[in-house]
Design a protein around this motif. Structure first.
Motif, short mmCIF file in Angstrom:
data_model
loop_
_atom_site.label_atom_id
_atom_site.label_comp_id
_atom_site.label_asym_id
_atom_site.label_seq_id
_atom_site.Cartn_x
_atom_site.Cartn_y
_atom_site.Cartn_z
N TYR A 135 44.33 35.83 28.81
CA TYR A 135 43.64 36.48 29.93
C TYR A 135 43.67 38.00 29.78
O TYR A 135 42.70 38.70 30.13
CB TYR A 135 44.24 36.06 31.27
N TYR A 136 44.77 38.53 29.25
CA TYR A 136 44.80 39.98 29.01
C TYR A 136 43.76 40.38 27.96
O TYR A 136 43.13 41.44 28.08
CB TYR A 136 46.20 40.40 28.53
N GLU A 137 43.57 39.55 26.95
CA GLU A 137 42.57 39.85 25.92
C GLU A 137 41.15 39.85 26.51
O GLU A 137 40.27 40.58 26.04
CB GLU A 137 42.67 38.83 24.79
N LEU A 138 40.93 39.04 27.55
CA LEU A 138 39.61 39.02 28.19
C LEU A 138 39.26 40.37 28.82
O LEU A 138 38.08 40.70 28.97
CB LEU A 138 39.56 37.93 29.27
N LEU A 139 40.27 41.14 29.20
CA LEU A 139 40.02 42.44 29.82
C LEU A 139 39.37 43.42 28.85
O LEU A 139 38.84 44.45 29.28
CB LEU A 139 41.32 43.03 30.37
N ASP A 140 39.41 43.12 27.54
CA ASP A 140 38.74 43.99 26.55
C ASP A 140 37.24 43.70 26.47
O ASP A 140 36.50 44.44 25.80
CB ASP A 140 39.36 43.78 25.17
N LEU A 141 36.78 42.64 27.14
CA LEU A 141 35.37 42.28 27.12
C LEU A 141 34.60 43.09 28.17
O LEU A 141 35.20 43.61 29.12
CB LEU A 141 35.20 40.78 27.41
N PRO A 142 33.28 43.21 28.01
CA PRO A 142 32.47 43.95 29.01
C PRO A 142 32.27 43.13 30.29
O PRO A 142 31.17 42.69 30.61
CB PRO A 142 31.15 44.17 28.26
N LEU A 143 33.36 42.93 31.04
CA LEU A 143 33.29 42.17 32.28
C LEU A 143 32.70 43.03 33.40
O LEU A 143 32.88 44.26 33.41
CB LEU A 143 34.69 41.71 32.70
N ASN A 144 32.03 42.37 34.35
CA ASN A 144 31.59 43.12 35.52
C ASN A 144 32.78 43.30 36.46
O ASN A 144 33.87 42.77 36.23
CB ASN A 144 30.41 42.45 36.22
N THR A 145 32.58 44.05 37.53
CA THR A 145 33.69 44.39 38.44
C THR A 145 34.35 43.15 39.02
O THR A 145 35.59 43.04 39.08
CB THR A 145 33.19 45.29 39.57
N GLU A 146 33.55 42.19 39.45
CA GLU A 146 34.08 40.98 40.06
C GLU A 146 34.87 40.15 39.04
O GLU A 146 35.96 39.64 39.34
CB GLU A 146 32.96 40.14 40.65
N GLN A 147 34.33 40.00 37.83
CA GLN A 147 35.00 39.23 36.80
C GLN A 147 36.34 39.87 36.43
O GLN A 147 37.35 39.18 36.28
CB GLN A 147 34.11 39.12 35.56
N ARG A 148 36.35 41.19 36.29
CA ARG A 148 37.59 41.89 35.93
C ARG A 148 38.64 41.70 37.03
O ARG A 148 39.82 41.47 36.74
CB ARG A 148 37.30 43.38 35.71
N ALA A 149 38.21 41.80 38.28
CA ALA A 149 39.15 41.63 39.39
C ALA A 149 39.71 40.21 39.41
O ALA A 149 40.91 40.01 39.66
CB ALA A 149 38.45 41.95 40.71
N ASN A 150 38.87 39.22 39.12
CA ASN A 150 39.33 37.83 39.11
C ASN A 150 40.34 37.58 38.00
O ASN A 150 41.34 36.87 38.19
CB ASN A 150 38.13 36.88 38.96
N VAL A 151 40.08 38.14 36.81
CA VAL A 151 41.00 37.96 35.68
C VAL A 151 42.35 38.60 35.99
O VAL A 151 43.42 38.01 35.75
CB VAL A 151 40.40 38.55 34.39
N LEU A 152 42.35 39.82 36.55
CA LEU A 152 43.60 40.49 36.90
C LEU A 152 44.36 39.70 37.97
O LEU A 152 45.59 39.59 37.91
CB LEU A 152 43.30 41.90 37.40
#
Length: 377
Positions: A135-152
């Motif tokens: 999941y931390y590696e996913l934060l390196d992807l071009p996520l939108n604001t909502e996706q980034r917040a969900n992963v965190l």
């Protein structure tokens, strides 16, 4: 003239029949996602013969002629795929879900929706250490604001839940192994700093503890609490070394069985009697997988999770359980962690008695008399 009229009527009939047939086929091939029964979803991909829908393609972006050639909206098609794969994951059809996800990602390796879907599958099928790292590696992807917040949110939730579980069962070595890579990923998050420092404090690793706490203010109240843990632990160790007590100092003398250079003690978990080999080099008690499966219902235990565990052969991913209690020599230790491992070559005992039990006592192994001397701290 009559034969011409008859021919025209026949043609009109055939045309009408063909239109009805094509309308029916289009209806069968385009089921509404809103009206889809969840039980039907796992078969949805096969019955509609879906192929990966290209990310970002919408009906509004194609011409009328293209849409007539492609009667299914590609974006709706993708929604059906994701819905069906999630149904497979919920039904524990993990291989089926994995094959479809990987097939889609081979065609569209940068599809964020399917990369997040892959993470959902990993969360169900892999150990917690690997899952959070992914999941931390996913934060390196071009996520939108909502996706980034969900992963965190997922990362923090998973980390906090498992930190609390390991602290409850005082499994400090496994907590150390669990939190250390999280701290490397996110070195400023206070919850990781405190958890890692506390695991070091309980294991009397002062320099490592101070190295982690260095990022906090010197007067931080939580850092002071953790330093106090180390102070109390060191005081007990000094007292034990200075006292050098004789046998009358101890409360219990437990008879041991000798096996070569090792000693085995009778242990009770619920109504089950196990033979555990004393291993002061093992941080956590270990039970043979075969023995653990045969524990009776009275041996109450709860699954904590799969964690990375240090063994003599290196690190392994293993299940950790919380036992309600372990009894040795009339002494009881509650809420204790055990690691369950396959031990095919381990015939002398049912597992290893580690320091997470023994540290609750001032103990001494009397090798001359094959006995374990114990006093509750």
């Amino acid at each position: 003239m009559k034969w011409i009229l008859a021919l025209l009527a026949l043609c009109l009939g055939l045309s009408l029949s063909l239109n009805v047939y094509l309308w029916g086929q289009n209806t069968l091939l385009s089921p509404s996602l809103e009206n889809t029964n969840p039980d039907y979803a796992p078969e949805l991909l096969q019955k509609t013969n879906l192929t990966p829908a290209q990310p970002g393609t919408r009906a509004g972006k194609v011409s009328e002629g293209e849409y007539l050639d492609n009667p299914l909206d590609p974006e709706d098609e993708k929604s059906k795929q994701i819905f069906a794969v999630r149904q497979w994951i919920a039904a524990a059809e993990y291989d089926r879900a994995r094959d479809y996800i990987l097939g889609h990602l081979r065609a569209f390796p940068n599809d964020i929706d399917f990369l997040l879907l892959e993470a959902e599958l990993i969360r169900k099928t892999n150990g917690i250490n690997y899952t959070i790292a992914h999941y931390y590696e996913l934060l390196d992807l071009p996520l939108n604001t909502e996706q980034r917040a969900n992963v965190l949110e997922i990362i923090i939730e998973l980390a906090a839940d498992n930190i609390n579980k390991l602290k409850t069962i005082r499994s400090w070595d496994i907590l150390e192994t669990f939190v250390e890579p999280l701290w490397q990923f996110d070195p400023t998050r206070k919850s990781f700093i405190l958890a890692l420092a506390e695991s070091y404090a309980w294991q009397n690793q002062e320099s490592l503890m101070e190295n982690v706490l260095a990022s906090l203010p010197k007067e931080d109240i939580d850092a002071k609490r953790i330093r106090q843990i180390l102070t109390v632990s060191n005081d007990i160790s000094v007292q034990q070394e200075e006292s050098k007590p004789d046998k009358t100092y101890y409360d219990r003398v437990v008879r041991l069985q000798r096996h070569g250079d090792h000693f085995i003690t009778n242990t009770f978990i619920g109504r089950d009697r196990l033979k555990l080999m004393i291993d002061t080099g093992a941080s956590t008690t270990v039970i043979n997988q075969r023995t653990f499966k045969n524990l009776s219902y009275s041996s109450s235990h709860d699954y904590v999770g799969h964690f990375t565990v240090n063994t003599a052969g290196g690190q392994v991913n293993a299940p950790v359980y919380r036992l309600n209690s372990i009894y040795i020599g009339g002494f009881k230790v509650s809420d204790i962690a055990v690691v369950v491992l396959p031990m095919p070559d381990f015939q002398a005992a049912d597992g290893l008695l580690g320091m997470n039990f023994l540290r609750e006592f001032d103990f001494k192994i009397d090798q001359e008399n094959n006995s374990l001397l114990m006093k509750r701290l």
